[in-house]
Design a protein around this motif. Sequence first.
Motif, short mmCIF file in Angstrom:
data_model
loop_
_atom_site.label_atom_id
_atom_site.label_comp_id
_atom_site.label_asym_id
_atom_site.label_seq_id
_atom_site.Cartn_x
_atom_site.Cartn_y
_atom_site.Cartn_z
N PHE A 135 60.71 54.39 68.43
CA PHE A 135 60.90 55.37 67.30
C PHE A 135 62.26 54.97 66.46
N LYS A 154 69.80 52.00 65.33
CA LYS A 154 68.50 51.87 64.99
C LYS A 154 67.79 50.49 64.40
N LEU A 180 60.18 56.52 61.32
CA LEU A 180 59.98 58.02 60.73
C LEU A 180 61.03 58.40 59.95
N1 LIG Z 1 63.00 64.17 64.43
C1 LIG Z 1 63.12 63.35 63.53
O1 LIG Z 1 62.73 63.68 62.44
C2 LIG Z 1 63.22 61.77 63.56
C3 LIG Z 1 63.31 61.13 62.69
C4 LIG Z 1 63.63 59.54 62.65
C5 LIG Z 1 63.74 59.03 64.15
N2 LIG Z 1 63.49 59.85 64.95
C6 LIG Z 1 63.38 59.06 66.38
O2 LIG Z 1 62.28 59.89 67.12
C7 LIG Z 1 62.49 59.81 68.65
C8 LIG Z 1 62.25 61.09 69.06
O3 LIG Z 1 62.77 61.96 67.88
P1 LIG Z 1 63.11 63.71 68.67
O4 LIG Z 1 63.66 64.36 67.34
O5 LIG Z 1 62.14 64.17 69.53
O6 LIG Z 1 64.77 63.18 69.33
P2 LIG Z 1 65.61 64.27 69.91
O7 LIG Z 1 65.08 65.48 70.18
O8 LIG Z 1 67.01 64.29 69.10
O9 LIG Z 1 66.09 63.43 71.32
C9 LIG Z 1 65.15 63.03 72.23
C10 LIG Z 1 65.49 63.23 73.85
O10 LIG Z 1 66.31 62.12 73.94
C11 LIG Z 1 67.22 62.53 75.05
N3 LIG Z 1 68.54 61.93 74.86
C12 LIG Z 1 69.28 62.01 73.76
N4 LIG Z 1 70.39 61.44 73.69
C13 LIG Z 1 70.48 60.87 75.17
C14 LIG Z 1 71.40 60.18 75.92
N5 LIG Z 1 72.58 59.87 75.20
N6 LIG Z 1 71.33 59.99 77.06
C15 LIG Z 1 70.06 60.15 77.48
N7 LIG Z 1 69.20 60.79 76.82
C16 LIG Z 1 69.33 61.22 75.69
C17 LIG Z 1 67.02 63.83 75.40
O11 LIG Z 1 66.56 64.35 76.39
P3 LIG Z 1 67.46 65.02 77.74
O12 LIG Z 1 68.72 65.69 77.16
O13 LIG Z 1 66.48 65.94 78.27
O14 LIG Z 1 67.57 63.75 78.44
C18 LIG Z 1 66.29 64.49 74.02
O15 LIG Z 1 65.82 65.66 74.45
C19 LIG Z 1 64.29 59.62 68.70
O16 LIG Z 1 64.38 58.37 69.09
C20 LIG Z 1 64.49 59.62 67.17
O17 LIG Z 1 65.73 59.13 67.06
C21 LIG Z 1 63.38 61.10 64.86
#
Ligand SMILES: NC(=O)c1ccc[n+]([C@@H]2O[C@H](COP(=O)([O-])OP(=O)(O)OC[C@H]3O[C@@H](n4cnc5c(N)ncnc54)[C@H](OP(=O)(O)O)[C@@H]3O)[C@@H](O)[C@H]2O)c1
Length: 251
Positions: A135, A154, A180
Amino acid sequence: MSAPRALLVTGATGRLGEATVRCLADRGDQLLLTGRNEKRLAELAATFGGSGTVGTLPADATEPEGAQHAAAEAVQRFGRLDGLVHLVGGFSVGPVMLTDVSAYEEQLKANFLSAVVATQAVLPHLSEGGRLVYFGTPLAGEPLAAMSSYAASKAALTTWMRSMAHEVKNRGIHANLISLTLVDTPEMRKEMPHVDPALTVEAELVGRAVRFLTGTESDGLYGGVVPVVGKFGFSSALAGGPPPGAGRPAR
Ligand SMILES: NC(=O)c1ccc[n+]([C@@H]2O[C@H](COP(=O)([O-])OP(=O)(O)OC[C@H]3O[C@@H](n4cnc5c(N)ncnc54)[C@H](OP(=O)(O)O)[C@@H]3O)[C@@H](O)[C@H]2O)c1
């Protein structure tokens, strides 16, 4: 819909976890969900565990040991592994002069190195038709001010994925990335009340894209950057205009 897959979903505890898992579970996929947040994993187990095909495992997939354990556990549970959906990621904002180098290291770990670690753990178990899904963000190619650590991490992920995709395609394995903008989640609405929800992307649409990229419908895609950006507009004008006075004729 293509046949059910057996997938490892890392970072399932995050904002996009539930909608993604729901879309995959609708296909009948066997899923192992990982994360460090055990409370959230328990909630996901309560929501999806009844199906008998979705399991959870507390693991830090950004560390080689945790990732290898998760991949081996998935193979043991399902008898095979068809792919990785790597939802792990982080976000950070701040101007360069006010951002400690440790924040850059954290972003690189969460957004880029975590993908390397998880992929290295999963790849030995994949065969022809295997799937790797990551992502990213349009900011990787169109960075805005004060987002350098996030955008750069990214960008590293995206370029790495495109390079690695050439390596694994010879084994019939498909690596692709979903780009995204802002996804509509309860957390996003709370943190960014000024954002018009009509311009964001529904989380279910992200889940559907993941289902596409992990199914045979995407057999033609290797190393693709698939935009699921909704109606959100990224204009280079947003990066800021020229400095005051720049471009004016000298007097
Ligand atoms: N949501 C959006 O609008 C958006 C937009 C652009 C891109 N994305 C990308 O899409 C993907 C999923 O998005 P999301 O919003 O679901 O992400 P998120 O909630 O920010 O993070 C997903 C999971 O990553 C794990 N994590 C974060 N930092 C970490 C670290 N330093 N070490 C180990 N684990 C870590 C955490 O799980 P634990 O703490 O349980 O281990 C967290 O629940 C991500 O790569 C994000 O960057 C999201």
